[in-house]
Motif scaffolding. Structure first.
Motif, short mmCIF file in Angstrom:
data_model
loop_
_atom_site.label_atom_id
_atom_site.label_comp_id
_atom_site.label_asym_id
_atom_site.label_seq_id
_atom_site.Cartn_x
_atom_site.Cartn_y
_atom_site.Cartn_z
N GLY A 186 -30.77 77.73 -16.02
CA GLY A 186 -29.41 78.11 -16.41
C GLY A 186 -28.74 77.09 -17.31
O GLY A 186 -27.51 76.96 -17.31
N ASN A 187 -29.54 76.43 -18.13
CA ASN A 187 -29.04 75.31 -18.93
C ASN A 187 -27.95 75.70 -19.91
O ASN A 187 -27.08 74.89 -20.23
CB ASN A 187 -30.21 74.67 -19.69
N TRP A 188 -27.98 76.93 -20.43
CA TRP A 188 -27.06 77.30 -21.52
C TRP A 188 -25.82 78.01 -21.00
O TRP A 188 -24.91 78.28 -21.79
CB TRP A 188 -27.80 78.21 -22.51
N LYS A 189 -25.74 78.29 -19.73
CA LYS A 189 -24.72 79.21 -19.23
C LYS A 189 -23.33 78.60 -19.10
O LYS A 189 -22.34 79.22 -19.48
CB LYS A 189 -25.16 79.79 -17.89
N SER A 190 -23.26 77.41 -18.52
CA SER A 190 -21.97 76.77 -18.28
C SER A 190 -21.91 75.38 -18.89
O SER A 190 -21.02 74.59 -18.55
CB SER A 190 -21.70 76.69 -16.77
N ASN A 191 -22.82 75.09 -19.79
CA ASN A 191 -22.97 73.77 -20.39
C ASN A 191 -21.90 73.55 -21.45
O ASN A 191 -22.03 73.99 -22.59
CB ASN A 191 -24.37 73.66 -21.00
N ILE A 192 -20.84 72.85 -21.07
CA ILE A 192 -19.69 72.70 -21.96
C ILE A 192 -20.04 71.95 -23.24
O ILE A 192 -19.37 72.10 -24.27
CB ILE A 192 -18.52 72.00 -21.22
N ASN A 193 -21.12 71.18 -23.22
CA ASN A 193 -21.50 70.42 -24.42
C ASN A 193 -22.05 71.31 -25.53
O ASN A 193 -22.17 70.87 -26.67
CB ASN A 193 -22.52 69.33 -24.06
N VAL A 194 -22.37 72.57 -25.20
CA VAL A 194 -22.74 73.53 -26.23
C VAL A 194 -21.61 73.70 -27.23
O VAL A 194 -21.82 74.02 -28.40
CB VAL A 194 -23.10 74.88 -25.57
N LEU A 195 -20.37 73.42 -26.80
CA LEU A 195 -19.20 73.63 -27.65
C LEU A 195 -18.88 72.43 -28.52
O LEU A 195 -17.92 72.46 -29.30
CB LEU A 195 -17.97 73.95 -26.78
N MET A 196 -19.65 71.35 -28.39
CA MET A 196 -19.33 70.09 -29.07
C MET A 196 -20.22 69.86 -30.29
O MET A 196 -21.41 70.14 -30.24
CB MET A 196 -19.50 68.91 -28.11
N PRO A 197 -19.67 69.29 -31.38
CA PRO A 197 -20.47 68.98 -32.56
C PRO A 197 -21.05 67.57 -32.50
O PRO A 197 -20.56 66.71 -31.77
CB PRO A 197 -19.45 69.07 -33.69
N ASN A 198 -22.08 67.33 -33.26
CA ASN A 198 -22.54 65.98 -33.55
C ASN A 198 -21.89 65.51 -34.85
O ASN A 198 -21.30 66.28 -35.61
CB ASN A 198 -24.07 65.95 -33.71
N SER A 199 -22.01 64.21 -35.09
CA SER A 199 -21.63 63.60 -36.38
C SER A 199 -20.15 63.73 -36.71
O SER A 199 -19.78 63.82 -37.88
CB SER A 199 -22.48 64.19 -37.52
N VAL A 200 -19.30 63.73 -35.69
CA VAL A 200 -17.86 63.62 -35.91
C VAL A 200 -17.48 62.23 -35.39
O VAL A 200 -17.00 62.07 -34.28
CB VAL A 200 -17.07 64.73 -35.21
N ASN A 201 -17.74 61.23 -36.19
CA ASN A 201 -17.64 59.83 -35.76
C ASN A 201 -16.59 59.08 -36.56
O ASN A 201 -16.18 59.51 -37.64
CB ASN A 201 -18.99 59.12 -35.92
N GLY A 202 -16.22 57.91 -36.04
CA GLY A 202 -15.38 57.00 -36.80
C GLY A 202 -16.19 56.23 -37.82
O GLY A 202 -17.41 56.41 -37.95
N VAL A 203 -15.53 55.36 -38.55
CA VAL A 203 -16.17 54.62 -39.63
C VAL A 203 -17.36 53.81 -39.14
O VAL A 203 -18.39 53.73 -39.82
CB VAL A 203 -15.13 53.69 -40.31
N MET A 204 -17.28 53.23 -37.96
CA MET A 204 -18.37 52.41 -37.44
C MET A 204 -19.42 53.22 -36.70
O MET A 204 -20.39 52.66 -36.18
CB MET A 204 -17.82 51.30 -36.56
N GLY A 205 -19.25 54.55 -36.63
CA GLY A 205 -20.23 55.42 -36.00
C GLY A 205 -19.88 55.87 -34.61
O GLY A 205 -20.57 56.72 -34.04
N PHE A 206 -18.83 55.32 -34.02
CA PHE A 206 -18.49 55.62 -32.63
C PHE A 206 -17.58 56.85 -32.54
O PHE A 206 -16.88 57.21 -33.47
CB PHE A 206 -17.78 54.42 -32.00
N GLY A 207 -17.59 57.45 -31.33
CA GLY A 207 -16.64 58.49 -31.00
C GLY A 207 -17.12 59.89 -31.31
O GLY A 207 -18.00 60.11 -32.14
N ASN A 208 -16.53 60.86 -30.62
CA ASN A 208 -16.81 62.26 -30.85
C ASN A 208 -15.68 63.08 -30.26
O ASN A 208 -14.61 62.54 -29.95
CB ASN A 208 -18.17 62.64 -30.28
N THR A 209 -15.92 64.37 -30.06
CA THR A 209 -14.85 65.30 -29.71
C THR A 209 -14.88 65.74 -28.25
O THR A 209 -14.23 66.73 -27.90
CB THR A 209 -14.94 66.56 -30.60
#
Length: 803
Positions: free
Chosen positions: A730-753
């Motif tokens: 059931g990995n895809w059913k309630s996995n909230i991280n499916v809604l998150m993008p990669n590569s939305v980082n700060g200047v030094m590479g840290f952080g996400n949504t």
């Protein structure tokens, strides 16, 4: 003091300190483990433990259920590569399993170079200590991978601390370093604690025993200020709760500094002697007066003034900072502000303020499992993992320079000895700058539900690798989908070892993990590493016969061999206050802080060196009303994730019956006004969608969350379901991280949504739950997920994120 091991009737009772697995941050709670006929029959709190004093969370109390769960894997397994995704595992011996791993690793190294191998490490669990050592010392690869987008847990705060203070993770002072605790003659209670984006009662993170906050409120009248879009349990006991819009924290923190300077609530003596750049900082925050911050954050202006004054007038005051710093592209700037708030009051490394670590009690600075003293000893026992790899011919500096993503984000590489995770995912997909052929997973499940953004992309990329293996306790989506060999790992009561708070960055005590039982053929993380290491690089690894040999060499401090720690169970660090005044922070023994100026750098030369602004600044969230107003029409809610329950640690414990019955399904919190508008009632199944996908969780309608904001649980899968592809438990059913993008980082590479995404909410008609046969159109198959990922309207680019 009671002995660490004693006999009472038919039971042997062991005193030990828990870390993991199963998962927990290294708080090191005290256990008394009752063993009868070689089996754990009861776990209770150790009343002699100096911090936890006999109390335990539900996870520790349920430990016997976890240890003896019928689904736990207690023998090595192997499987043909063509059977990946199918439950066609067969039992094998440790020798067979480690032969397969070593054989494949050697062949790949010979053909493509050691850099073609990667080692994944998870979050919080003890294996997190070892995955860089697996990479550097077992496989000779530079590519150790923490797969969370933007390294969005602990890493940004470690970098903030390293760049501004020089190291030694800051933590609130709850007398955690002394045997006599609150009776210690030098300790005073914080008059006020500012808790920013943290819920320590549920997560007990890293080295903060959360219940200590309650102790200080009850016993000493400590006042609390909470900054959180939700009113937590501690929030209901707070003087102020600032319910800001997620992702706008930096604006609020800058406004706090504005008030402190405006009202002259700072310690000028400390600033003059021990801070650098205060005037520039004050000038910068003039751009963010409380009126402007109120408009941005959705917090009343008068409350900002009131809360900042409460903090500024408290003597002493302390700050507890959490994932709001890490899971935000603007988060390193938030960290700059919070460290400034710790420092300008003068209560950093002071009684009742914010403590700092100094490495070990010999004044040495801890470096990745070893320590380097002022006279720069170079014998093996004090070498870091990297130095050991170089000196023993396991890895070359040329290979080390091939770490993926560090050329683009050198600031991350300067502090964290891993790859840049977002760039590593791109490398897996594009095979540039080179192709990865093998992966080893140490307490890590990147296809799963705990840490990775866009897990559907990790799934498609990882299953193509030539060889994969894992070291864990239960089958999970990543091991089922990708792996060819499985190594069974021991729980915390099945092996010896040490737990130290904050991974040694701010040690309150050293705790012994004392082995109580043996289950099946399970080995500790270290024993598994040694078993493969001896077949890869025997000249180095054959010097260690037992885990204790390795621990005493590369983990324990020279003044505290494991045999001594075992008998004492806990040894307090007894670190003094005001270490900067007596040369206990700097490796050269000089007074001050281990920074370029010898001071707390409110204006940071290290930030400037890596192309970042040396002073904090506010930047609107990447997704939200300011930067994506057109998307807000379709996705009108601000989504924050990572909601915790005390019975679970990230994605672990979902199969433990007594814990799962407390919270059988994932929940999303939403305000009653929002729920009424959408026709959603308590326990309705709700579809949560973002530009990246859609999942389902159950509605929890609560007035304690800010209107327009929803808060979803992370880490949800269904281990009771079919484990084979495509379901993968059931990995895809309630996995909230499916809604998150990669590569939305700060200047030094840290952080996400993870704590500031946008979403829509919709009640699901009918049964609605994950097993509803009509739900297949909602939970997209992995191939559809990957397709859906690239249909979003807008993804920030490097240029837009930088201004």
């Amino acid at each position: 003091m009671t002995e660490w091991k004693r006999q009472e009737g038919e039971e042997t009772i062991f005193r030990t300190c828990a870390w993991s697995p199963p998962g927990c941050h290294p708080v090191g709670c005290g256990l008394q483990v009752h063993v009868k006929d070689g089996k754990v029959v009861k776990v209770e709190g150790d009343p002699e433990h100096p911090i936890t004093k006999g109390s335990l969370c539900t996870r520790c109390l349920a430990l016997p259920e976890y240890i003896y769960h019928p689904d736990r894997i207690t023998h090595p397994l192997k499987r043909a590569r063509e059977d990946r995704g199918k439950d066609k595992w067969e039992r094998c011996t440790w020798d067979e399993a480690t032969d397969l791993i070593a054989q494949n690793a050697k062949e790949i190294t010979e053909k493509y170079g050691a850099e073609a191998i990667c080692v994944f490490g998870g979050t919080g669990r003890e294996g997190n200590n070892w995955y860089p050592q697996w990479a550097n010392l077992v496989f000779g690869t530079p590519n150790s991978v923490y797969a969370q987008a933007g390294w969005s847990c602990y890493g940004p705060r470690m970098t903030n601390t390293a760049f501004m203070i020089g190291g030694g993770y800051p933590e609130i002072d709850y007398a955690q370093k002394f045997e006599d605790r609150y009776e210690h003659e030098g300790w005073v209670a914080p008059e006020c604690i500012l808790i920013w984006g943290k819920e320590p009662l549920r997560s007990n993170p890293d080295g903060l025993y959360g219940h200590a906050v309650i102790e200080m409120v009850r016993q000493f009248g400590t006042k609390l200020i909470c900054v959180d879009p939700r009113v937590t349990w501690l929030g209901t006991r707070s003087e102020e709760v600032l319910q800001l819009r997620p992702g706008t924290d930096t604006a609020l923190a800058m406004a706090f500094i504005y008030v402190m300077a405006h009202d002259d609530l700072v310690d000028h003596d400390f600033i003059d002697k021990w801070c650098y750049g205060y005037e520039q900082l004050v000038e910068r925050v003039q751009d963010m007066p409380p009126a402007k911050a109120a408009e941005i954050c959705g917090v009343p202006e008068e409350q900002i003034w009131r809360a900042a004054r409460l903090y500024g007038n408290a003597k002493p005051s302390s700050v507890a900072w959490g994932l709001a710093v890490d899971e935000n592209p603007n988060g390193t700037q938030l960290g700059q502000c919070l460290i400034a708030l710790m420092a300008i009051t003068g209560f950093i490394d002071a009684p009742g303020g914010t403590t700092l670590g100094m490495g070990d009690d010999q004044g040495n600075v801890v470096r990745d499992g070893g320590s380097i003293s002022a006279d720069e000893k170079v014998d093996d026992a004090t070498d870091s993992t990297l130095e050991l790899a170089f000196k023993n011919g396991i890895m070359t500096e040329e290979t080390w320079a091939k770490r993926i993503g560090i050329d683009k984000y050198p600031a991350m590489g300067s502090i964290l000895w891993t790859v840049m995770p977002d760039e590593f995912l791109k490398a897996l997909e594009t095979e540039k700058p080179y192709k990865i052929h093998m992966a080893h997973f140490i307490s890590s499940n990147p296809i799963g539900t705990a840490i990775s953004a866009e897990p559907q992309r990790w799934y498609e990329a990882l299953k193509k690798l030539d060889f994969c293996c894992a070291a864990d306790l239960f089958m999970n989506p990543t091991t089922m989908a990708c792996c060819d060999v499985f190594l069974p790992i021991a729980t915390t009561v099945e092996h010896d070892g040490m737990v130290v708070t904050h991974y040694g960055l701010n040690s309150s005590f050293y705790g012994a993990q004392n082995k109580c039982v043996q289950v099946g053929e399970c080995k500790s993380d270290v024993e598994a590493m040694m078993a493969v290491g001896k077949k890869m690089y025997p000249d180095f690894w054959n010097r260690f016969e037992t885990q204790t040999d390795y621990d005493n060499f590369h983990v324990m401090r020279s003044w505290l061999p494991y045999e001594e720690l075992r008998e004492k169970v806990t040894v307090m660090s007894n670190e003094p206050y005001f270490k900067y005044e007596v040369g206990k922070l700097r490796p050269d023994g000089q007074v001050g802080f281990p920074t370029s100026t010898g001071r707390v750098e409110l204006y940071s030369y290290m930030y400037e060196q890596f192309g970042e602004n040396p002073l904090p600044y506010y930047e609107d969230p990447a997704y939200g009303p300011e930067r994506t107003p057109e998307l807000m029409e379709k996705y009108p809610f601000i989504l924050t994730t990572g909601a915790r329950k005390q019975e679970f640690f990230h994605s672990e414990h979902k199969q433990v019956p007594s814990l799962r019955q407390i919270t059988p399904y994932p929940q999303i919190d939403l305000n009653p006004a929002d729920a009424a508008r959408l026709g959603i009632e308590e326990d309705d199944w709700v579809e949560i969608a973002s530009p990246y996908g859609a999942v389902r969780q159950r509605a929890h309608v609560v007035p304690t969350i800010k209107e327009g904001v929803c808060h979803a649980m992370h880490g949800w899968w269904y281990p009771e379901e079919d484990g084979e592809e495509p379901n993968l438990f059931g990995n895809w059913k309630s996995n909230i991280n499916v809604l998150m993008p990669n590569s939305v980082n700060g200047v030094m590479g840290f952080g996400n949504t993870f704590k500031q995404m946008i979403c829509s909410l919709k009640k699901v008609e009918g049964e609605g739950g994950p097993n509803d046969p009509d739900s297949t159109g909602i939970f997209l198959e992995p191939s559809r997920q990957a397709e859906f990922t690239y249909q979003q309207v807008w993804r920030p680019t490097d240029e837009t994120l930088q201004g």
